[in-house]
Scaffold this motif. Sequence first.
Motif, PDB file in Angstrom:
ATOM      1  N   LEU A   2      13.785   0.119   8.546  1.00  0.00           N
ATOM      2  CA  LEU A   2      12.439   0.257   9.112  1.00  0.00           C
ATOM      3  C   LEU A   2      11.844  -1.127   9.322  1.00  0.00           C
ATOM      4  O   LEU A   2      11.958  -1.988   8.448  1.00  0.00           O
ATOM      5  N   ASP A   3      11.183  -1.354  10.468  1.00  0.00           N
ATOM      6  CA  ASP A   3      10.479  -2.626  10.615  1.00  0.00           C
ATOM      7  C   ASP A   3       9.154  -2.514   9.847  1.00  0.00           C
ATOM      8  O   ASP A   3       8.770  -1.422   9.402  1.00  0.00           O
ATOM      9  N   TRP A   7       7.446   0.891   8.407  1.00  0.00           N
ATOM     10  CA  TRP A   7       7.398   1.106   6.960  1.00  0.00           C
ATOM     11  C   TRP A   7       5.968   1.411   6.504  1.00  0.00           C
ATOM     12  O   TRP A   7       5.735   2.349   5.742  1.00  0.00           O
ATOM     13  N   LYS A   8       5.005   0.604   6.979  1.00  0.00           N
ATOM     14  CA  LYS A   8       3.601   0.821   6.606  1.00  0.00           C
ATOM     15  C   LYS A   8       3.134   2.213   7.033  1.00  0.00           C
ATOM     16  O   LYS A   8       2.499   2.938   6.252  1.00  0.00           O
ATOM     17  N   ALA A   9       3.453   2.607   8.276  1.00  0.00           N
ATOM     18  CA  ALA A   9       3.048   3.924   8.772  1.00  0.00           C
ATOM     19  C   ALA A   9       3.657   5.031   7.922  1.00  0.00           C
ATOM     20  O   ALA A   9       2.994   6.027   7.608  1.00  0.00           O
ATOM     21  N   ARG A  10       4.916   4.871   7.528  1.00  0.00           N
ATOM     22  CA  ARG A  10       5.594   5.879   6.715  1.00  0.00           C
ATOM     23  C   ARG A  10       4.948   5.996   5.337  1.00  0.00           C
ATOM     24  O   ARG A  10       4.690   7.097   4.838  1.00  0.00           O
ATOM     25  N   GLU A  14       2.988   9.369   4.096  1.00  0.00           N
ATOM     26  CA  GLU A  14       3.584  10.185   3.044  1.00  0.00           C
ATOM     27  C   GLU A  14       2.963   9.912   1.675  1.00  0.00           C
ATOM     28  O   GLU A  14       3.200  10.657   0.726  1.00  0.00           O
ATOM     29  N   GLY A  15       2.205   8.826   1.553  1.00  0.00           N
ATOM     30  CA  GLY A  15       1.558   8.521   0.284  1.00  0.00           C
ATOM     31  C   GLY A  15       2.522   8.125  -0.809  1.00  0.00           C
ATOM     32  O   GLY A  15       2.196   8.227  -1.992  1.00  0.00           O
ATOM     33  N   VAL A  16       3.699   7.665  -0.422  1.00  0.00           N
ATOM     34  CA  VAL A  16       4.685   7.237  -1.412  1.00  0.00           C
ATOM     35  C   VAL A  16       5.464   6.053  -0.834  1.00  0.00           C
ATOM     36  O   VAL A  16       5.747   6.013   0.366  1.00  0.00           O
TER      37      VAL A  16
END
Length: 64
Positions: A2-3, A7-10, A14-16
């Motif tokens: 993930l760039d 990564w930040k968006a994920r 998802e809160g994790v």
Amino acid sequence: MLDPDEWKARVIAEGVTCCPACESTEITLGATAIGVMTIHQEYICEHCQHTFSGLFALVTWYTT
Ligand SMILES: [Zn+2]
């Protein structure tokens, strides 16, 4: 991999915290470096051993 934006968006969605390399959520916290305007948090992925850091920024102040 993930760039950083992905990564930040994920993580926010998802809160994790997940590993940007393998997307595992088996993450161990490492050292934390606290500055005036930033906090750097080290992470170690227990699944693939990838090490990476999160960068946190000053948001506001509040009374506890
Ligand atoms: Zn991993």
